[in-house]
Design a protein around this motif. Sequence first.
Motif, PDB file in Angstrom:
ATOM      1  N   ILE A 143      42.934  35.409  40.144  1.00  0.00           N
ATOM      2  CA  ILE A 143      44.253  36.022  39.938  1.00  0.00           C
ATOM      3  C   ILE A 143      45.269  34.885  39.898  1.00  0.00           C
ATOM      4  CG2 ILE A 143      45.915  37.711  40.773  1.00  0.00           C
ATOM      5  CD1 ILE A 143      43.621  39.003  42.348  1.00  0.00           C
ATOM      6  N   THR A 144      45.607  34.439  38.706  1.00  0.00           N
ATOM      7  CA  THR A 144      46.474  33.274  38.541  1.00  0.00           C
ATOM      8  C   THR A 144      47.820  33.464  39.224  1.00  0.00           C
ATOM      9  OG1 THR A 144      45.424  32.806  36.411  1.00  0.00           O
ATOM     10  CG2 THR A 144      47.545  31.758  36.842  1.00  0.00           C
ATOM     11  N   GLU A 145      48.370  34.661  39.103  1.00  0.00           N
ATOM     12  CA  GLU A 145      49.690  34.917  39.689  1.00  0.00           C
ATOM     13  C   GLU A 145      49.662  34.783  41.208  1.00  0.00           C
ATOM     14  OE1 GLU A 145      49.385  36.764  35.711  1.00  0.00           O
ATOM     15  OE2 GLU A 145      48.109  36.727  37.504  1.00  0.00           O
ATOM     16  N   LEU A 146      48.584  35.255  41.827  1.00  0.00           N
ATOM     17  CA  LEU A 146      48.448  35.141  43.281  1.00  0.00           C
ATOM     18  C   LEU A 146      48.214  33.681  43.674  1.00  0.00           C
ATOM     19  CD1 LEU A 146      48.255  36.362  46.082  1.00  0.00           C
ATOM     20  CD2 LEU A 146      45.857  36.928  45.625  1.00  0.00           C
ATOM     21  N   ASN A 175      47.187  44.391  48.254  1.00  0.00           N
ATOM     22  CA  ASN A 175      48.633  44.643  48.330  1.00  0.00           C
ATOM     23  C   ASN A 175      49.384  43.868  47.255  1.00  0.00           C
ATOM     24  OD1 ASN A 175      48.572  46.493  50.411  1.00  0.00           O
ATOM     25  ND2 ASN A 175      48.800  44.944  52.020  1.00  0.00           N
ATOM     26  N   PHE A 176      48.902  42.664  46.935  1.00  0.00           N
ATOM     27  CA  PHE A 176      49.527  41.895  45.860  1.00  0.00           C
ATOM     28  C   PHE A 176      49.338  42.613  44.523  1.00  0.00           C
ATOM     29  CE2 PHE A 176      49.494  38.720  42.481  1.00  0.00           C
ATOM     30  CZ  PHE A 176      50.702  38.087  42.710  1.00  0.00           C
ATOM     31  N   LEU A 177      48.146  43.168  44.302  1.00  0.00           N
ATOM     32  CA  LEU A 177      47.910  43.914  43.067  1.00  0.00           C
ATOM     33  C   LEU A 177      48.810  45.149  42.996  1.00  0.00           C
ATOM     34  CD1 LEU A 177      43.999  43.820  42.898  1.00  0.00           C
ATOM     35  CD2 LEU A 177      45.617  42.397  41.637  1.00  0.00           C
ATOM     36  N   ARG A 178      49.072  45.748  44.133  1.00  0.00           N
ATOM     37  CA  ARG A 178      49.895  46.961  44.159  1.00  0.00           C
ATOM     38  C   ARG A 178      51.384  46.668  43.992  1.00  0.00           C
ATOM     39  NH1 ARG A 178      46.714  49.302  49.470  1.00  0.00           N
ATOM     40  NH2 ARG A 178      45.194  50.614  48.382  1.00  0.00           N
ATOM     41  N   ARG A 179      51.861  45.597  44.632  1.00  0.00           N
ATOM     42  CA  ARG A 179      53.309  45.357  44.705  1.00  0.00           C
ATOM     43  C   ARG A 179      53.776  44.125  43.922  1.00  0.00           C
ATOM     44  NH1 ARG A 179      52.464  49.724  46.130  1.00  0.00           N
ATOM     45  NH2 ARG A 179      52.553  50.589  48.235  1.00  0.00           N
ATOM     46  N   LEU A 205      43.587  47.735  40.037  1.00  0.00           N
ATOM     47  CA  LEU A 205      42.592  46.668  39.953  1.00  0.00           C
ATOM     48  C   LEU A 205      42.646  45.924  38.621  1.00  0.00           C
ATOM     49  CD1 LEU A 205      39.619  48.562  41.613  1.00  0.00           C
ATOM     50  CD2 LEU A 205      40.946  46.701  42.630  1.00  0.00           C
ATOM     51  N   THR A 206      43.165  46.581  37.595  1.00  0.00           N
ATOM     52  CA  THR A 206      43.246  45.945  36.266  1.00  0.00           C
ATOM     53  C   THR A 206      44.668  45.497  35.937  1.00  0.00           C
ATOM     54  OG1 THR A 206      43.514  48.126  35.221  1.00  0.00           O
ATOM     55  CG2 THR A 206      41.274  47.244  35.387  1.00  0.00           C
ATOM     56  N   ARG A 207      45.512  45.401  36.958  1.00  0.00           N
ATOM     57  CA  ARG A 207      46.910  45.000  36.715  1.00  0.00           C
ATOM     58  C   ARG A 207      46.985  43.642  36.032  1.00  0.00           C
ATOM     59  NH1 ARG A 207      51.498  46.267  40.877  1.00  0.00           N
ATOM     60  NH2 ARG A 207      51.253  48.172  39.659  1.00  0.00           N
ATOM     61  N   PHE A 208      46.088  42.732  36.426  1.00  0.00           N
ATOM     62  CA  PHE A 208      46.033  41.420  35.787  1.00  0.00           C
ATOM     63  C   PHE A 208      44.722  41.352  35.003  1.00  0.00           C
ATOM     64  CE2 PHE A 208      48.535  40.924  39.704  1.00  0.00           C
ATOM     65  CZ  PHE A 208      49.752  40.541  39.145  1.00  0.00           C
ATOM     66  N   PRO A 209      44.766  41.694  33.724  1.00  0.00           N
ATOM     67  CA  PRO A 209      43.544  41.869  32.924  1.00  0.00           C
ATOM     68  C   PRO A 209      42.636  40.646  32.876  1.00  0.00           C
ATOM     69  CG  PRO A 209      45.463  42.733  31.772  1.00  0.00           C
ATOM     70  CD  PRO A 209      45.975  41.989  32.959  1.00  0.00           C
ATOM     71  N   GLU A 210      43.223  39.431  32.991  1.00  0.00           N
ATOM     72  CA  GLU A 210      42.413  38.226  32.876  1.00  0.00           C
ATOM     73  C   GLU A 210      41.715  37.853  34.180  1.00  0.00           C
ATOM     74  OE1 GLU A 210      41.893  36.943  29.918  1.00  0.00           O
ATOM     75  OE2 GLU A 210      43.189  38.560  29.203  1.00  0.00           O
ATOM     76  N   SER A 211      41.970  38.594  35.234  1.00  0.00           N
ATOM     77  CA  SER A 211      41.324  38.303  36.519  1.00  0.00           C
ATOM     78  C   SER A 211      39.914  38.854  36.541  1.00  0.00           C
ATOM     79  CB  SER A 211      42.132  38.919  37.664  1.00  0.00           C
ATOM     80  OG  SER A 211      42.039  40.335  37.633  1.00  0.00           O
ATOM     81  N   MET A 212      39.153  38.450  37.562  1.00  0.00           N
ATOM     82  CA  MET A 212      37.793  38.957  37.712  1.00  0.00           C
ATOM     83  C   MET A 212      37.798  40.472  37.914  1.00  0.00           C
ATOM     84  SD  MET A 212      34.881  37.960  40.535  1.00  0.00           S
ATOM     85  CE  MET A 212      35.385  39.186  41.751  1.00  0.00           C
TER      86      MET A 212
END
Length: 225
Positions: free
Chosen positions: A96-99, A68-72, A28-35
Amino acid sequence: MEEAAATVEECVNLNVGGQMYTTSRSTLTRFPESMLGAMFSDRMPTKRDDRGNYVIDGDGKLFRYVLNFLRRSKLTLPDDFKELEMLADEADFYQITELIDFIDSLKMDREDLKKREELPQEYEFLEVEFECANGQYIIFGGATVLEKIPLLVSHYKDLGNWGVKSRLEEYGLSLPRGTRTAKPIDRVKLFREITQQGFELRCTSSCGGDDRATDRWTFCRKVPK
């Protein structure tokens, strides 16, 4: 005991729009700047239901793709997925900017595909003509197509050059039958090799009579958009 406590702390149960999910805090914290990154690194208030699950007011069904995006770190959707705009809203909700970037790229690809599908379908033609009077085959088609038909290539190793390649659709490629320098054309083999290039027989015709007849076979295939 400390290790067991850390394991429990790492496991997170979520209630997303009534749908239950279990994952890890690190996911859940893979992208630190996300909500989600802010929520599960204690930088943002969280709420729990009466069973202790973290409550997120998002689309429960679409969250599976977010998770799944956060996981993979990649977005995998079904071929018939029709809720891309809603998923884009969810990605924006979770910040999630990357998503968001993945979805924007996918939307552009789909728009390009739709535009190509709306273009008129073009076809490429190839015609085989046989003159009974002199036993000669004449094949009309683009040089790039004819050069991929092994039977023609093998005959022209003996017969010489291809002539003016740019005019083969207009004047055709003439193949005498049964000369000293060339074996008779195997028509069935020729047709098989033509169809192996993706062509289909569309029509046949014949004109003249008896020994002066001219037989024609017309093949075509779709030009990729």
